[in-house]
Every structure is written in structure tokens, then in C-alpha cells.
Enzyme design. Structure first.
Site, PDB file in Angstrom:
ATOM      1  CG  ASP A 116      41.634  51.323  50.179  1.00  0.00           C
ATOM      2  OD1 ASP A 116      40.447  51.401  50.576  1.00  0.00           O
ATOM      3  OD2 ASP A 116      42.080  52.057  49.275  1.00  0.00           O
ATOM      4  CB  CYS A 146      39.330  51.199  47.261  1.00  0.00           C
ATOM      5  SG  CYS A 146      38.931  51.362  45.516  1.00  0.00           S
ATOM      6  N   GLY A 182      36.402  52.326  44.053  1.00  0.00           N
ATOM      7  CA  GLY A 182      36.203  51.029  43.408  1.00  0.00           C
ATOM      8  C   GLY A 182      37.069  50.851  42.178  1.00  0.00           C
ATOM      9  N   GLY A 235      40.479  51.733  41.478  1.00  0.00           N
ATOM     10  CA  GLY A 235      41.847  51.235  41.638  1.00  0.00           C
ATOM     11  C   GLY A 235      41.872  49.736  41.861  1.00  0.00           C
ATOM     12  NE  ARG A 239      23.281  36.526  23.205  1.00  0.00           N
ATOM     13  CZ  ARG A 239      22.808  37.691  22.893  1.00  0.00           C
ATOM     14  NH1 ARG A 239      23.167  38.266  21.770  1.00  0.00           N
ATOM     15  NH2 ARG A 239      21.954  38.294  23.685  1.00  0.00           N
TER      16      ARG A 239
END
Length: 148
Positions: free
Chosen positions: A7, A64, A67, A69, A131
Site C-alpha cells: 500500500d 505496509c 506488516g 494488516g 514432522r
């Protein structure tokens, strides 16, 4: 190929990441935004997540301000495993243990150098499988139960 999106708050850092990719010959597809003009992060998180989901791209990077959102939106897509990353060590563990296929970066908190180091470590780390694959199988089962 790596999908990349940001953004307005992550635009500058995204552009620096693209320069790094070009210098290293790393293939990427830019899903926007193309300026620092105000826009909404869900638009770009959705575009990148859909590119991963459709297998148009193998992995993704979202930027952004924080980070967070971007992480929330990307994780709404089946098959996307997104995580906010703030250090080289967390980048390694995200890939090695959880096969994170989308990293989100906080443009307000990371220098260009820090972001490049994070990306380099994430891309250079192999998923451990074993695993850890069993755990991802459980994640896929949960997705199948809860996501259409």
C-alpha cells in the site's frame, strides 16, 4: 516467481526490494501500488494472495506500514501461510518450520538493508519437512474444514 505488493505506506520499501530483485535476477511480479497516494492495504494483499493461490506465483512479499494488516488479509486465502517478519532469524524459522509462503514487512520499522537481509534469509532457507510436514497437513485439514 515472487508476487510483491504494497500500500502507500510500503511503497518506498517495495520499490527498493524490486531494485534488489533486478540486481540479483530474481523474477517478480508487482501487484501495486504505484505511488505514495493513500490507498487500502486489503486490495494488494488480496492480489498477492490470489496469485499464490492460483499458482501464478510461488511466494509473496507484502509491505505496509506495520506488516500486520497485510498478514491478516493474506491469511484469509486457502493455501496462503503469511507471517509478519522483523528479523533474519524469524525469516529462517518461518520458512524452515512453517513453510511460510508470504512474508509481510513493516515499512515503518525496517530499513531497506534489514528488509533485504530478511528476504535473502527467507529465500535461502529450505523447509525442513518431516514432522513439520505433518503439522502443515493438520493446517490444510483445518483450512478444508473452515474455508470454502
Amino acid at each position: 516467481m515472487i508476487a510483491i505488493g504494497a500500500d502507500h505506506g510500503g511503497y518506498k520499501l517495495k520499490e527498493e526490494i524490486k531494485k534488489y530483485f533486478e540486481e540479483k535476477g530474481i523474477e517478480y511480479k508487482d501487484f501495486g501500488t504505484d505511488s505514495e497516494e493513500r490507498t487500502d492495504y486489503p486490495i494488494y494483499a488480496k492480489k498477492v494472495a490470489k496469485a499464490i493461490q492460483s499458482k501464478e506465483c510461488d511466494s509473496g512479499i507484502l509491505v505496509c506500514r506495520s506488516g500486520y494488516g497485510m498478514t491478516v488479509v493474506a491469511n484469509k486465502f486457502k493455501g496462503v501461510r503469511a507471517s509478519s517478519i522483523f528479523s533474519e532469524e524469524s525469516a529462517k524459522f518461518a520458512k524452515a518450520d512453517d513453510d511460510i509462503n508470504v512474508i509481510t514487512l513493516g515499512g515503518d520499522y525496517l530499513s531497506t538493508n534489514d528488509a533485504i537481509c530478511i528476504i535473502r534469509n527467507w529465500l535461502g532457507t529450505e523447509f525442513k519437512a518431516g514432522r513439520y510436514e505433518e503439522r502443515l497437513k493438520m493446517v490444510r485439514e483445518i483450512e478444508n474444514e473452515n474455508m470454502k
